[in-house]
Design an enzyme around this catalytic site. Structure first.
Site, PDB file in Angstrom:
ATOM      1  N   TYR A  73      38.811 -59.007  68.498  1.00 46.71           N
ATOM      2  CA  TYR A  73      39.091 -59.915  67.505  1.00 46.71           C
ATOM      3  C   TYR A  73      38.402 -59.699  66.184  1.00 46.71           C
ATOM      4  O   TYR A  73      38.728 -59.752  65.246  1.00 46.71           O
ATOM      5  CB  TYR A  73      39.176 -61.248  67.914  1.00 46.71           C
ATOM      6  CG  TYR A  73      39.875 -62.559  66.983  1.00 46.71           C
ATOM      7  CD1 TYR A  73      40.942 -62.939  66.801  1.00 46.71           C
ATOM      8  CD2 TYR A  73      38.900 -62.706  65.794  1.00 46.71           C
ATOM      9  CE1 TYR A  73      41.562 -63.590  66.086  1.00 46.71           C
ATOM     10  CE2 TYR A  73      39.598 -63.687  64.732  1.00 46.71           C
ATOM     11  CZ  TYR A  73      40.557 -64.214  64.909  1.00 46.71           C
ATOM     12  OH  TYR A  73      41.250 -65.051  64.255  1.00 46.71           O
ATOM     13  N   PHE A 125      56.622 -53.422  39.331  1.00 43.07           N
ATOM     14  CA  PHE A 125      56.993 -53.569  40.481  1.00 43.07           C
ATOM     15  C   PHE A 125      57.396 -54.767  41.010  1.00 43.07           C
ATOM     16  O   PHE A 125      56.652 -55.624  40.926  1.00 43.07           O
ATOM     17  CB  PHE A 125      56.108 -52.737  41.509  1.00 43.07           C
ATOM     18  CG  PHE A 125      56.890 -52.333  42.802  1.00 43.07           C
ATOM     19  CD1 PHE A 125      58.018 -51.372  42.836  1.00 43.07           C
ATOM     20  CD2 PHE A 125      56.581 -52.919  43.921  1.00 43.07           C
ATOM     21  CE1 PHE A 125      58.644 -51.269  43.996  1.00 43.07           C
ATOM     22  CE2 PHE A 125      57.312 -53.019  45.182  1.00 43.07           C
ATOM     23  CZ  PHE A 125      58.359 -51.871  45.264  1.00 43.07           C
ATOM     24  N   THR A 126      58.578 -54.914  41.854  1.00 45.37           N
ATOM     25  CA  THR A 126      58.969 -56.247  42.207  1.00 45.37           C
ATOM     26  C   THR A 126      58.007 -57.169  42.878  1.00 45.37           C
ATOM     27  O   THR A 126      57.786 -58.468  42.449  1.00 45.37           O
ATOM     28  CB  THR A 126      60.125 -55.894  43.346  1.00 45.37           C
ATOM     29  OG1 THR A 126      59.698 -55.139  44.461  1.00 45.37           O
ATOM     30  CG2 THR A 126      61.518 -55.473  42.590  1.00 45.37           C
ATOM     31  N   ASP A 216      47.660 -49.758  41.762  1.00 41.89           N
ATOM     32  CA  ASP A 216      48.350 -49.507  42.936  1.00 41.89           C
ATOM     33  C   ASP A 216      48.540 -48.255  43.256  1.00 41.89           C
ATOM     34  O   ASP A 216      48.858 -47.432  42.789  1.00 41.89           O
ATOM     35  CB  ASP A 216      49.757 -50.074  42.571  1.00 41.89           C
ATOM     36  CG  ASP A 216      50.798 -50.202  43.813  1.00 41.89           C
ATOM     37  OD1 ASP A 216      50.331 -49.331  44.605  1.00 41.89           O
ATOM     38  OD2 ASP A 216      51.740 -51.033  43.924  1.00 41.89           O
ATOM     39  N   LYS A 259      53.394 -45.605  52.891  1.00 45.63           N
ATOM     40  CA  LYS A 259      53.989 -44.518  52.264  1.00 45.63           C
ATOM     41  C   LYS A 259      52.943 -43.232  52.303  1.00 45.63           C
ATOM     42  O   LYS A 259      52.791 -42.949  53.345  1.00 45.63           O
ATOM     43  CB  LYS A 259      53.887 -44.843  50.659  1.00 45.63           C
ATOM     44  CG  LYS A 259      55.114 -45.757  50.280  1.00 45.63           C
ATOM     45  CD  LYS A 259      54.975 -47.120  50.555  1.00 45.63           C
ATOM     46  CE  LYS A 259      56.038 -48.139  49.870  1.00 45.63           C
ATOM     47  NZ  LYS A 259      55.814 -49.656  50.192  1.00 45.63           N
ATOM     48  N   ARG A 384      68.213 -49.913  42.197  1.00 44.98           N
ATOM     49  CA  ARG A 384      66.740 -50.185  41.281  1.00 44.98           C
ATOM     50  C   ARG A 384      67.407 -50.475  40.144  1.00 44.98           C
ATOM     51  O   ARG A 384      67.281 -49.672  39.049  1.00 44.98           O
ATOM     52  CB  ARG A 384      66.031 -49.114  41.328  1.00 44.98           C
ATOM     53  CG  ARG A 384      65.393 -48.524  42.861  1.00 44.98           C
ATOM     54  CD  ARG A 384      64.296 -49.516  43.419  1.00 44.98           C
ATOM     55  NE  ARG A 384      64.799 -50.908  43.787  1.00 44.98           N
ATOM     56  CZ  ARG A 384      63.776 -51.783  44.247  1.00 44.98           C
ATOM     57  NH1 ARG A 384      62.618 -51.481  44.553  1.00 44.98           N
ATOM     58  NH2 ARG A 384      64.311 -53.057  44.497  1.00 44.98           N
ATOM     59  N   PHE A 451      67.352 -58.983  45.320  1.00 36.95           N
ATOM     60  CA  PHE A 451      67.852 -57.642  45.923  1.00 36.95           C
ATOM     61  C   PHE A 451      67.865 -57.581  47.352  1.00 36.95           C
ATOM     62  O   PHE A 451      68.619 -56.882  47.777  1.00 36.95           O
ATOM     63  CB  PHE A 451      67.327 -56.329  45.204  1.00 36.95           C
ATOM     64  CG  PHE A 451      65.843 -56.601  45.324  1.00 36.95           C
ATOM     65  CD1 PHE A 451      64.948 -57.237  44.549  1.00 36.95           C
ATOM     66  CD2 PHE A 451      65.126 -55.936  46.496  1.00 36.95           C
ATOM     67  CE1 PHE A 451      63.570 -57.047  44.741  1.00 36.95           C
ATOM     68  CE2 PHE A 451      63.809 -55.778  46.671  1.00 36.95           C
ATOM     69  CZ  PHE A 451      63.188 -56.668  45.744  1.00 36.95           C
TER      70      PHE A 451
HETATM   71  C1  P70 Z   1      59.564 -49.219  48.631  1.00 34.25           C
HETATM   72  C2  P70 Z   1      58.612 -49.983  49.062  1.00 34.25           C
HETATM   73  C3  P70 Z   1      56.779 -51.030  48.327  1.00 34.25           C
HETATM   74  C4  P70 Z   1      55.546 -51.115  47.344  1.00 34.25           C
HETATM   75  C5  P70 Z   1      55.421 -50.036  46.354  1.00 34.25           C
HETATM   76  C6  P70 Z   1      54.459 -50.384  45.111  1.00 34.25           C
HETATM   77  C7  P70 Z   1      54.516 -49.438  44.132  1.00 34.25           C
HETATM   78  C8  P70 Z   1      53.757 -52.208  46.518  1.00 34.25           C
HETATM   79  C9  P70 Z   1      54.687 -52.101  47.162  1.00 34.25           C
HETATM   80  C10 P70 Z   1      54.642 -53.213  48.272  1.00 34.25           C
HETATM   81  C11 P70 Z   1      59.295 -51.399  49.883  1.00 34.25           C
HETATM   82  C12 P70 Z   1      59.968 -52.240  48.958  1.00 34.25           C
HETATM   83  C13 P70 Z   1      59.416 -53.426  48.547  1.00 34.25           C
HETATM   84  C14 P70 Z   1      59.953 -54.151  47.408  1.00 34.25           C
HETATM   85  C15 P70 Z   1      61.394 -53.742  47.087  1.00 34.25           C
HETATM   86  C16 P70 Z   1      61.991 -52.795  47.685  1.00 34.25           C
HETATM   87  C17 P70 Z   1      61.158 -51.964  48.697  1.00 34.25           C
HETATM   88  N1  P70 Z   1      57.809 -50.505  48.156  1.00 34.25           N
HETATM   89  N2  P70 Z   1      53.779 -51.262  45.591  1.00 34.25           N
HETATM   90  O1  P70 Z   1      60.761 -49.149  49.340  1.00 34.25           O
HETATM   91  O2  P70 Z   1      54.219 -52.945  49.552  1.00 34.25           O
HETATM   92  O3  P70 Z   1      56.111 -53.015  51.049  1.00 34.25           O
HETATM   93  O4  P70 Z   1      53.781 -52.654  51.812  1.00 34.25           O
HETATM   94  O5  P70 Z   1      54.573 -54.903  51.050  1.00 34.25           O
HETATM   95  O6  P70 Z   1      56.372 -48.983  46.263  1.00 34.25           O
HETATM   96  O7  P70 Z   1      59.557 -48.862  47.489  1.00 34.25           O
HETATM   97  P1  P70 Z   1      54.701 -53.243  50.874  1.00 34.25           P
END
Ligand code: P70
Length: 461
Positions: A73, A125-126, A216, A259, A384, A451
């Site tokens: 832990y 980014f979302t 990022d 990734k 997207r 989405f």
């Molecule tokens: C994708 C994934 C995650 C992602 C990223 C960047 C540039 C942060 C994150 C978050 C998963 C995804 C997430 C939201 C919408 C669609 C798909 N991208 N910054 O497929 O990381 O998922 O580990 O929390 O691309 O592009 P995590």
């Protein structure tokens, strides 16, 4: 000997069967999924290009490392191995492990953003923007104009426009701008890199104004490759050296390790300032877990530590990874399918507004195109565009992003060149029958990150 092609520096030791389906089965599946590819069952998918996130094939070394995981832990040996790997490869002193990237974004946003603050970034980014807004901030896009133009061949479409950044800082005052959110490889723009010169310039400007730069770093490795290929002075530097230099132009980074880092789950926040690290760790224990595991098991941290070193051990890894993406891009380009140029690092982005120019953006052309490609072949991509962009929190109105894209994202070390051929054939088929693709409308729309779970139906004639 320098290899001429981008062929993979590995061979396959284990395979996972995937099922082919009939068109009838796919019709039923996509209807049941409300025309949202996120809601399909993976068993109904033939080639899964939804995302490159967590879909990597791990190496034999990573699988072996799992057995070495220390599940203590507190004070896990695996944590210290991970901290060493992050330090050696990215150069950050302080590691805060999280369950995945958005966990790190949450912590960073909570410690740095005060309500009313403004956070400039290179295209949204979302999840990143969600956490900035959730902490009371407002995201402002300061990416170069070229990023919004799919046909533009500009080599560094991920760059920040310094004039736009200065204008934001001058308008709001530097004390309202806690940090610049710099995505090293811009996902929503099509996997487009920033240049080293731009990273350096932004960092110098921010340092002079007392503003942090937080990367990022999710796909920074792919950007290191583009810098090696495209930026003068970097052609003879190794990927490892370039990646380290990228990180020197920042005060910290959030990372989705699903990734570049070659694992199926995990992420981290890494910073230089011990005081910021202390603040992050005190939130970490409330939201993720103790500071020596965050959201990860010991074995996950072991596999991640190996993955981080493996991705930079040879330049061939990233060369073949991006090479495969570019191969698919070339096939579509040659067939005249409109895609974002230049092909980016993690996927090929089809310009749905151009391909389906009979559909207005409010009829969700990218969502409709993703469903049509699935229907044709069982290849799953991701919308997207307007659905991903969501609603403006102030006005409640739909945002209308300039890019309306379908992303075909390539998992790392998973699919073969023939899978890319099959994918291209399917997209070309749908392109030939484009007039038959109907627009979609919402039947269910969740409030946040819509989405993922929205449902749709074809707009009746
Ligand atoms: C994708 C994934 C995650 C992602 C990223 C960047 C540039 C942060 C994150 C978050 C998963 C995804 C997430 C939201 C919408 C669609 C798909 N991208 N910054 O497929 O990381 O998922 O580990 O929390 O691309 O592009 P995590």
């Amino acid at each position: 000997m320098k290899r001429r092609s981008w062929a993979e520096p590995w061979k396959i030791k284990m395979i996972e069967p995937i099922a082919m389906s009939t068109r009838e089965q796919r019709e039923a599946a996509i209807r049941e999924a409300g025309y949202n590819t996120f809601l399909l069952r993976s068993e109904d998918v033939y080639i899964d290009l939804l995302t490159d996130s967590g879909t990597t094939a791990m190496s034999d070394r990573q699988w072996s490392a799992l057995m070495l995981g220390d599940e203590a832990y507190a004070g896990s040996r695996s944590y210290y191995k991970l901290a060493d790997a992050v330090h050696d490869v990215y150069g950050y002193e302080e590691l805060i492990p999280t369950h995945q990237g958005r966990g790190a974004e949450h912590l960073l946003s909570q410690i740095l953003i005060e309500p009313g603050d403004v956070i400039p970034g290179n295209m949204y980014f979302t999840t990143t923007r969600f956490h900035q807004e959730y902490a009371g901030g407002t995201f402002v896009d300061v990416i170069v104009d070229e990023a919004h133009v799919p046909e533009s061949d500009y080599p560094f479409k991920g760059n920040i426009d310094l004039d736009k950044l200065r204008a934001v800082v001058n308008e709001h005052g530097a004390d309202r701008v806690p940090y610049v959110s710099f995505e090293t490889n811009v996902n929503m723009a099509g996997g487009q890199p920033a240049s080293m010169a731009n990273l350096r310039e932004v960092y110098e400007y921010c340092r002079a104004n007392g503003i942090y730069v937080m990367l990022d770093a999710t796909r920074a490795l792919e950007t290191a490759f583009f810098i090696q290929q495209r930026e003068a002075g970097y052609e003879d530097k190794s990927i490892a050296e370039i990646l380290r230099e990228i990180c020197t132009y920042s005060d910290g980074a959030t990372m989705s390790s699903k990734k570049d880092n070659l694992v199926n789950i995990g992420g981290f926040l890494a910073v230089r300032d011990p005081d910021l690290a202390r603040q992050a760790r005190s939130l970490l224990v409330a939201f993720e877990g103790l500071h020596t595991y965050g959201g990860m098991s010991g074995r996950d941290m072991e596999a991640l530590a190996v993955g981080i070193r493996e991705m930079v051990a040879t330049d061939d890894h990233v060369r073949s990874r991006v090479g495969q993406v570019q191969y698919l891009g070339r096939l579509l380009d040659e067939a005249g399918v409109p895609i974002v140029h230049p092909t980016g690092g993690h996927g090929v982005f089809i310009d749905a507004s151009k391909l389906l120019d009979h559909l207005p953006q409010d009829h969700l052309p990218a969502q409709a195109l993703a469903a049509a490609i699935y229907l044709d072949s069982g290849v799953r991509g991701m919308e997207r565009g307007i659905v991903s962009a969501g609603r403006d929190p102030e006005t409640g109105k739909n945002r209308h992003p300039k890019l309306e894209l379908v992303r075909l994202t390539i998992p790392r070390r998973v699919y073969t060149q023939s899978h890319m051929d099959v994918t291209a054939e399917s997209v070309i088929q749908v392109a030939e029958e484009r007039d038959t693709v109907k627009g979609l409308e919402f039947t269910y729309e969740p409030e946040q990150l819509r989405f993922f779970q929205s449902r749709f139906r074809p707009i009746p004639d």
